[in-house]
Design a protein around this motif. Sequence first.
Motif, PDB file in Angstrom:
ATOM      1  N   ASP A   5      -4.423  -1.127  -4.693  1.00 41.82           N
ATOM      2  CA  ASP A   5      -4.640   0.236  -4.197  1.00 41.82           C
ATOM      3  C   ASP A   5      -4.084   0.409  -2.791  1.00 41.82           C
ATOM      4  O   ASP A   5      -3.470   1.422  -2.472  1.00 41.82           O
ATOM      5  N   ARG A   8      -0.278   0.547  -2.923  1.00 36.78           N
ATOM      6  CA  ARG A   8       0.167   1.834  -3.464  1.00 36.78           C
ATOM      7  C   ARG A   8       0.054   2.916  -2.394  1.00 36.78           C
ATOM      8  O   ARG A   8       0.943   3.722  -2.210  1.00 36.78           O
ATOM      9  N   GLU A   9      -1.051   2.931  -1.629  1.00 39.03           N
ATOM     10  CA  GLU A   9      -1.248   3.941  -0.596  1.00 39.03           C
ATOM     11  C   GLU A   9      -0.230   3.792   0.525  1.00 39.03           C
ATOM     12  O   GLU A   9       0.295   4.779   1.015  1.00 39.03           O
ATOM     13  N   SER A  10       0.076   2.567   0.939  1.00 36.64           N
ATOM     14  CA  SER A  10       1.021   2.377   2.038  1.00 36.64           C
ATOM     15  C   SER A  10       2.443   2.715   1.621  1.00 36.64           C
ATOM     16  O   SER A  10       3.249   3.130   2.443  1.00 36.64           O
ATOM     17  N   SER A  11       2.786   2.578   0.354  1.00 34.93           N
ATOM     18  CA  SER A  11       4.144   2.863  -0.086  1.00 34.93           C
ATOM     19  C   SER A  11       4.392   4.354  -0.286  1.00 34.93           C
ATOM     20  O   SER A  11       5.522   4.787  -0.365  1.00 34.93           O
ATOM     21  N   VAL A  12       3.326   5.155  -0.335  1.00 31.44           N
ATOM     22  CA  VAL A  12       3.475   6.590  -0.548  1.00 31.44           C
ATOM     23  C   VAL A  12       4.243   7.239   0.606  1.00 31.44           C
ATOM     24  O   VAL A  12       5.049   8.130   0.398  1.00 31.44           O
ATOM     25  N   ASP A  13       4.017   6.789   1.827  1.00 33.53           N
ATOM     26  CA  ASP A  13       4.649   7.386   2.999  1.00 33.53           C
ATOM     27  C   ASP A  13       6.041   6.829   3.282  1.00 33.53           C
ATOM     28  O   ASP A  13       6.690   7.274   4.228  1.00 33.53           O
ATOM     29  N   ASP A  16      12.595   6.078  -0.067  1.00 29.97           N
ATOM     30  CA  ASP A  16      13.149   5.169  -1.068  1.00 29.97           C
ATOM     31  C   ASP A  16      13.896   4.020  -0.398  1.00 29.97           C
ATOM     32  O   ASP A  16      13.797   2.873  -0.825  1.00 29.97           O
ATOM     33  N   LYS A  19      11.382   1.542   0.975  1.00 28.13           N
ATOM     34  CA  LYS A  19      10.790   0.771  -0.120  1.00 28.13           C
ATOM     35  C   LYS A  19      11.753  -0.316  -0.592  1.00 28.13           C
ATOM     36  O   LYS A  19      11.354  -1.448  -0.839  1.00 28.13           O
TER      37      LYS A  19
END
Length: 64
Positions: A5, A8-13, A16, A19
């Motif tokens: 979780d 997932r939250e840290s990759s939202v901001d 591409d 990432k």
Amino acid sequence: MLPPDAARESSVDMTDEEKRRDQLLRAAGSTEEDAAPRIETTRRGNITRIDIVPDAVVRPGTAD
């Protein structure tokens, strides 16, 4: 390692490109060179052109 979780939250901001870079630099022994861009894309209307970066360390094709 982050819990699923939190990861997932840290990759939202992240963009591409961020990432991609993050993923390529996670491996043990990886360097900035591993995350260097290997392609360039240009778009004109409905046409997208993909070119291999001339100085890319990793290139498609045979080893010779």
